[in-house]
Design an enzyme around this catalytic site. Structure first.
Site, short mmCIF file in Angstrom:
data_model
loop_
_atom_site.label_atom_id
_atom_site.label_comp_id
_atom_site.label_asym_id
_atom_site.label_seq_id
_atom_site.Cartn_x
_atom_site.Cartn_y
_atom_site.Cartn_z
CB SER A 101 58.85 116.38 -16.51
OG SER A 101 58.69 117.42 -15.57
CG ASP A 179 64.95 119.56 -14.20
OD1 ASP A 179 66.10 120.03 -14.08
OD2 ASP A 179 64.23 119.75 -15.20
#
Length: 218
Positions: A101, A179
């Site tokens: 990410s 996350d």
């Protein structure tokens, strides 16, 4: 903590997460005003799908490697994501490189934006710093539209504990990506819910992206 994302990098769930994140990051900058992207569990930033962990799990074969097959035509959002993956591989010369990410974010953020990456594991944090340095200006050219390195902050810390240090941001616009590893599923769900409440109390218009597992009931 025993979890290592390298075992799962590039699998079908990772692909879904990164396609969605990139689509959001293409949409939010339609306003000229800058924004802060805060990633609370950033990981190492770049993964080697030919490495021992990814090879052992083999999960990328059913994810990114399937999408990169020849002659496939994909919707714009997926095609955009695949272009980011291919660009990383060209820039690094690594045939099996895969962006986490943080590198997805660097592909989309502008010079007026900011990026804060937080990772609690020291070895992952060290790898993240190296991956970001190589990705901010991988070709050595000068592009005034790209996010400069001085607008990227990388911390080795507890992402939840650092929310108060970064929110509300000076831009009054933020996307927060959460996350966690979900090793302690119950505890992590509670922590995520608490973090979401904290974020919205600090910045009511924050965009929060929460990644969580969905397990079939037996």
């Amino acid at each position: 903590m025993k979890y290592r994302h390298a075992f799962h990098a590039g699998n079908f769930a990772d692909v879904l997460k990164h396609v969605a994140l990139l689509a959001l990051l293409r949409s939010l900058p339609r306003k000229d005003k800058g924004l802060l992207l805060l990633d609370t569990h950033a990981g190492r930033g770049r993964y080697d799908l030919a490495g021992s962990e990814a090879s052992r799990s083999g999960e990328a074969a059913g994810g990114i490697e399937t999408l990169l097959g020849p002659h496939a035509v994909w919707p714009d959002e997926i095609a955009d994501y695949l272009a980011v993956v291919r660009q990383l591989r060209r820039a690094t010369g690594l045939r099996h490189a895969y962006p986490g990410s943080p590198l997805i974010a660097l592909a989309a953020l502008r010079a007026q934006d900011r990026l804060t990456l937080i990772e609690t594991q020291a070895d992952e944090h060290a790898a993240l710093r190296q991956a970001v340095r190589g990705a901010v200006n991988p070709t050595g050219d000068t592009d005034s539209a790209r996010l400069p390195l001085e607008r990227v902050t990388i911390e080795c810390a507890d992402g939840y504990a650092r929310l108060g240090a970064w929110l509300p941001p000076i831009e009054r616009r933020a996307l927060v990506l959460i996350d966690p590893p979900y090793e302690d599923t119950g505890g992590d769900f509670q922590a995520v819910a608490s973090a979401a409440r904290d974020i919205l109390q600090r910045l009511a218009n924050a965009v929060i992206v929460i990644w969580y597992p969905i397990n079939q009931a037996k």
